[in-house]
Design a protein around this motif. Structure first.
Motif, short mmCIF file in Angstrom:
data_model
loop_
_atom_site.label_atom_id
_atom_site.label_comp_id
_atom_site.label_asym_id
_atom_site.label_seq_id
_atom_site.Cartn_x
_atom_site.Cartn_y
_atom_site.Cartn_z
N LYS A 119 7.66 -15.49 -23.16
CA LYS A 119 6.85 -15.98 -24.28
C LYS A 119 7.41 -17.30 -24.81
CE LYS A 119 5.42 -11.38 -25.82
NZ LYS A 119 5.56 -10.35 -26.89
N LYS A 120 8.74 -17.48 -24.72
CA LYS A 120 9.37 -18.71 -25.20
C LYS A 120 9.33 -19.83 -24.16
CE LYS A 120 10.71 -17.09 -29.23
NZ LYS A 120 12.09 -16.63 -29.46
N GLY A 121 8.80 -19.53 -22.96
CA GLY A 121 8.63 -20.57 -21.95
C GLY A 121 9.77 -20.72 -20.97
N TYR A 122 10.71 -19.76 -20.93
CA TYR A 122 11.86 -19.88 -20.03
C TYR A 122 11.75 -19.01 -18.78
CZ TYR A 122 14.20 -22.24 -23.93
OH TYR A 122 14.52 -23.11 -24.93
N ALA A 123 11.09 -17.89 -18.86
CA ALA A 123 10.94 -17.00 -17.70
C ALA A 123 9.52 -17.14 -17.16
CB ALA A 123 11.22 -15.55 -18.08
N HIS A 124 9.40 -17.10 -15.84
CA HIS A 124 8.11 -17.34 -15.20
C HIS A 124 7.87 -16.35 -14.06
CE1 HIS A 124 7.60 -21.12 -17.41
NE2 HIS A 124 8.91 -21.25 -17.24
N SER A 125 6.60 -16.11 -13.81
CA SER A 125 6.23 -15.18 -12.73
C SER A 125 5.23 -15.83 -11.79
CB SER A 125 5.62 -13.90 -13.32
OG SER A 125 4.45 -14.19 -14.08
N VAL A 126 5.24 -15.34 -10.57
CA VAL A 126 4.21 -15.68 -9.59
C VAL A 126 3.56 -14.38 -9.19
CG1 VAL A 126 3.70 -16.63 -7.31
CG2 VAL A 126 5.43 -17.72 -8.75
N GLU A 127 2.22 -14.37 -9.17
CA GLU A 127 1.49 -13.15 -8.86
C GLU A 127 0.67 -13.33 -7.58
OE1 GLU A 127 2.24 -13.87 -13.06
OE2 GLU A 127 0.67 -14.85 -11.85
N ALA A 128 0.64 -12.28 -6.77
CA ALA A 128 -0.22 -12.24 -5.58
C ALA A 128 -1.30 -11.20 -5.85
CB ALA A 128 0.59 -11.85 -4.35
N TRP A 129 -2.56 -11.61 -5.70
CA TRP A 129 -3.70 -10.74 -6.02
C TRP A 129 -4.54 -10.46 -4.79
CZ3 TRP A 129 -3.92 -9.23 -11.17
CH2 TRP A 129 -3.21 -10.02 -12.08
N GLU A 130 -5.02 -9.25 -4.71
CA GLU A 130 -6.02 -8.86 -3.72
C GLU A 130 -7.26 -8.48 -4.53
OE1 GLU A 130 -5.19 -6.65 0.30
OE2 GLU A 130 -5.60 -5.16 -1.26
N GLY A 131 -8.19 -9.41 -4.63
CA GLY A 131 -9.28 -9.22 -5.57
C GLY A 131 -8.71 -9.32 -6.97
N ASN A 132 -8.91 -8.28 -7.78
CA ASN A 132 -8.35 -8.25 -9.13
C ASN A 132 -7.14 -7.33 -9.23
OD1 ASN A 132 -10.29 -10.02 -10.28
ND2 ASN A 132 -11.77 -8.34 -10.37
N THR A 133 -6.60 -6.93 -8.08
CA THR A 133 -5.46 -6.02 -8.05
C THR A 133 -4.17 -6.77 -7.75
OG1 THR A 133 -6.88 -4.22 -7.24
CG2 THR A 133 -4.50 -3.95 -6.98
N LEU A 134 -3.15 -6.56 -8.59
CA LEU A 134 -1.85 -7.18 -8.38
C LEU A 134 -1.14 -6.46 -7.24
CD1 LEU A 134 0.22 -9.26 -9.52
CD2 LEU A 134 1.11 -7.40 -10.95
N VAL A 135 -0.83 -7.18 -6.17
CA VAL A 135 -0.23 -6.53 -4.99
C VAL A 135 1.16 -7.06 -4.65
CG1 VAL A 135 -2.46 -5.94 -3.99
CG2 VAL A 135 -1.41 -8.15 -3.42
N GLY A 136 1.64 -8.02 -5.40
CA GLY A 136 2.97 -8.56 -5.14
C GLY A 136 3.31 -9.64 -6.14
N GLY A 137 4.58 -10.01 -6.17
CA GLY A 137 4.98 -11.07 -7.07
C GLY A 137 6.47 -11.16 -7.27
#
Length: 225
Positions: A119-137
């Motif tokens: 929320k403070k801008g220091y940690a970040h994520s990358v998401e892999a989606w299959e349609g609208n389903t989160l399948v990796g990251g």
């Protein structure tokens, strides 16, 4: 403010432990990462802060993409995003079962702390989606121009690897040429990662921070010593 006194990490000897305990506040976390230190909880009550004698990194010039993975990447089997589902990613990283491991170091306190860090801008994520389903990251920390990868997960074959390649392409465009992955695993070694001495890592980190590369579009205003 509950500031932890972090000694010079180059002097850490016993299992690379620099300090014990203290608050997982955003200020302490960012101060730690900027010194090459990261928390590695044993459980909810025991919190070592570490800077191992050997540190794993992935230099992008050494990145190895196997033919099968490269072919899969060209097929674009997933949709990738950045910072669209940070909490879901860290929860999945904590829950996913890993070969040879019976538990996780991503404690409830860690999840709360890193969600706040995000929320403070220091940690970040990358998401892999299959349609609208989160399948990796994966997720990690921007220490002020250097990126430290924390953990990754996948529910579909190669989803996390492709998410990492997506992150690498993003960081390369920003001007970064390596990432800290903390501990070397067979998974990362197969992609070209290696271990270097702590002194070399700390020098590399110092040089990266001096460049002050903006790795992600959002910036933060928290002032840290």
């Amino acid at each position: 403010m509950d500031l932890i006194h972090f000694p010079d990490p180059s002097s850490a000897s016993v299992d690379g432990i620099v300090a014990f305990g203290g608050s997982l506040s955003t200020t302490n976390l960012v101060r730690a990462y900027r010194r090459g230190i990261f928390p590695w909880p044993i459980d909810e009550n025991l919190l070592p802060w570490c800077c191992p004698e050997e540190r794993a990194i992935l230099e992008f010039k050494d990145l190895y993409i196997a033919r099968r993975l490269a072919r899969l990447k060209r097929q674009v089997p997933f949709r990738f995003t950045i910072d669209q589902a940070f909490e879901e990613v860290i929860v999945a990283c904590a829950k996913v079962k890993r070969k040879g491991e019976s538990g996780t170091w991503i404690t409830t306190q860690m999840m709360r702390a890193y969600c706040e860090l995000h929320k403070k801008g220091y940690a970040h994520s990358v998401e892999a989606w299959e349609g609208n389903t989160l399948v990796g990251g994966l997720y990690g920390v921007d220490a002020g121009g250097a990126f430290s990868g924390e953990s990754m997960f996948c529910y579909r074959s190669n989803a996390s690897k492709l998410a990492l390649l997506y992150l690498i392409e993003h960081l390369q465009k920003r001007g970064l040429d390596w990432i800290d992955i903390q501990m070397l695993t067979p998974h990362m070694e197969a992609l070209g990662a290696k271990s270097i001495d702590r002194s070399e890592f700390l020098q590399k980190l110092s040089l990266a921070l001096k460049r002050k590369i903006v790795l992600f579009a959002a910036t933060n205003s928290l002032l840290l010593a």
